[in-house]
Every structure is written in C-alpha cells, then in structure tokens.
Design an enzyme around this catalytic site. Structure first.
Site, PDB file in Angstrom:
ATOM      1  N   GLY A 143       7.087   6.763  30.015  1.00 26.85           N
ATOM      2  CA  GLY A 143       6.390   7.532  28.992  1.00 26.85           C
ATOM      3  C   GLY A 143       6.629   9.017  29.145  1.00 26.85           C
ATOM      4  O   GLY A 143       7.489   9.450  29.914  1.00 26.85           O
ATOM      5  N   ASN A 144       5.878   9.802  28.381  1.00 27.53           N
ATOM      6  CA  ASN A 144       5.970  11.256  28.499  1.00 27.53           C
ATOM      7  C   ASN A 144       4.574  11.857  28.342  1.00 27.53           C
ATOM      8  O   ASN A 144       3.612  11.149  28.050  1.00 27.53           O
ATOM      9  CB  ASN A 144       6.964  11.816  27.464  1.00 27.53           C
ATOM     10  CG  ASN A 144       6.533  11.524  26.041  1.00 27.53           C
ATOM     11  OD1 ASN A 144       5.556  12.089  25.550  1.00 27.53           O
ATOM     12  ND2 ASN A 144       7.253  10.618  25.382  1.00 27.53           N
ATOM     13  N   ARG A 145       4.487  13.155  28.532  1.00 24.37           N
ATOM     14  CA  ARG A 145       3.179  13.808  28.613  1.00 24.37           C
ATOM     15  C   ARG A 145       2.622  14.273  27.274  1.00 24.37           C
ATOM     16  O   ARG A 145       1.622  14.982  27.240  1.00 24.37           O
ATOM     17  CB  ARG A 145       3.260  15.010  29.565  1.00 24.37           C
ATOM     18  CG  ARG A 145       3.540  14.613  30.991  1.00 24.37           C
ATOM     19  CD  ARG A 145       3.519  15.839  31.899  1.00 24.37           C
ATOM     20  NE  ARG A 145       4.034  15.535  33.223  1.00 24.37           N
ATOM     21  CZ  ARG A 145       3.328  14.942  34.183  1.00 24.37           C
ATOM     22  NH1 ARG A 145       2.088  14.597  33.961  1.00 24.37           N
ATOM     23  NH2 ARG A 145       3.882  14.699  35.346  1.00 24.37           N
TER      24      ARG A 145
END
Ligand code: CTP
Ligand code: CA
Length: 228
Positions: A33-35
C-alpha cells in the site's frame, strides 16, 4: 472553507473524483500500500458538492465518512479503481484523479496465507505494472470532458519540479495537473507543500495556501473557466 456555501458555480455539473491509495494484495492478509489518506480528494468532493455539483467519490481505502451529498464508490485495488472510474467517467463533466494508484502489484496473489519456514515462504516478490488509469481516462473521454491529474514531485539532478510536472502533463494528456512540490522548498518560493495548477495551454497558477481545502478551491477555480 466557509465561503463555498454561498456559491453554486458548479450547479448541475457532474464530477467524479478518485481519492485515497490503492492496496495490492499479496495473500489473504497482506498487501502493498501507500500512505495516501484520501483527504485531498475528499476535500475536492466536499467543495464541489457544496458548490452545487453532483459528485461521485471513488474512494480507495479512505477512512472517512462520505462528504455531505456525495455518492461514494469504495474500491481496494488499482484494477478495481480502474473499473469504477471507467464506469463512472463517461457521464461526467469533470474527472479528477487524486488517488495514489499503485504503479505495481504482486504478480500473483497467494490464495492461502504465506507462512514462515514453509514451501510458500517467499524470498522476493515479483511485481507487474498496473494500468495507467489517468492516461486511459484521457484517451476514452467524451468531447468536452475535463480531466485533472495530481502529482507529487521533487526536483532532482535531471530537472526541477516544474519541468518534471510539465513533462508528466504532456505524457498523461490531461487538461490540468495539480503539482505538489514535495522537495522541501525553493522551487516555487514556498517551504511548505506548495501547489501549482499547470494547464495544457501552458499557464501555471500558484495556489496561495498549502491546505487541502485551499488546493480544492483553487482546482475548481481553474476548472470553471474551462467548462463548456
Ligand atoms: N495515475 C493513474 N494510474 C496509475 C498511476 C498514476 O491514474 N497507474 C494517476 C494518479 O492518480 C495521478 C497521476 O496519474 O493523478 C500522476 O500520478 P504519478 O504517480 O505522479 O504518475 P506516474 O505516471 O505513476 O509517474 P511516477 O513514475 O513519477 O510515479
Ligand atoms: Ca506513480
């Protein structure tokens, strides 16, 4: 925020906004995932609805309730986001891609949990490219539809933020690209999260404040004169 309730300059306009960050599964319990929080897309959707637009928010893992008056389509992966955007975009006057779409996904997804000290223990994770949703929306858009992209850029040895952003705008073929300078100052004379709205016609408009609501208002100001 605040002043937008007095305006109805997007009255009757159909708007589709993507927000959040995609998650690419590795096995039933894990993902890459990413932030991205989804707050920028959420602000764009909220402000557009407050200004009279009919808004759909395609939300990738956004941990916030729907903004008032906004229809939310939840998605998880880049592939799901692509499917939702291609379904929602054809009727829209404006499409805005704020979502952080994973550039890559694991080549294969294990159907059972990967376990330590077993035959399934991976020592690397092969990745494949995800589709470029923004570029596809641009090629498939109906005439008159405005397509807006977002980009977080840093200056580097090859080019400054604006040069990277202009190249990306040309590569994607969208009408507007909202650029966040994340290199920590200098290029646009602002140390904090400066944003610039670049247009395919060559204009560049600096956003006076770095808040998500200010960026949202600036994006709609840039969109308005370009709507038919
Ligand atoms: N985007 C997209 N599909 C992808 C990747 C990005 O639709 N697979 C969209 C994003 O939502 C954003 C814009 O493209 O509006 C720019 O994203 P960015 O990550 O900056 O572009 P990339 O082409 O992936 O370039 P980079 O290699 O710098 O990450
Ligand atoms: Ca990317």
């Amino acid at each position: 925020a605040g002043a937008d309730v007095l305006r109805a300059d997007l009255d009757g306009r159909r708007v589709v906004v993507s927000a959040g960050g995609t998650r690419e599964p590795l096995d039933p319990v894990r993902y890459l995932g990413n932030r991205s929080s989804g707050k920028q897309g959420w602000a764009l959707a909220r402000v557009a609805a407050a200004r009279g637009a009919e808004v759909t928010l395609v939300a990738a893992n956004v941990d916030q309730p729907a903004p008032f008056g906004v229809r939310v389509v939840p998605v998880g992966t880049a592939e799901e986001l692509r499917t939702a955007m291609l379904a929602e975009a054809p009727d829209a006057d404006v499409v805005v891609m704020t979502a952080a779409v994973a550039d890559f996904r694991p080549e294969s997804v294990a159907t059972t949990k990967l376990k330590k000290d077993s035959a399934s223990e991976p020592d690397s994770v092969p990745l494949v490219r995800n589709p470029d949703v923004l570029a596809e929306l641009v090629t498939k858009r109906p005439s008159g539809q405005l397509v807006v992209g977002f980009a977080a850029e840093t200056g580097d040895a090859d080019a400054d933020v604006l040069a990277h952003a202009r190249a990306k705008l040309a590569r994607k073929g969208c009408d507007l690209l909202v650029v966040n300078d994340v290199s920590g100052g200098g290029v646009f004379g602002r140390p904090d999260n400066a944003a610039v709205v670049l247009a395919a016609d060559g204009t560049a408009t600096e956003v006076p404040h770095g808040t998500k609501d200010a960026v949202a208002a600036a994006v709609w100001q840039a969109v308005l004169p370009r709507l038919g």
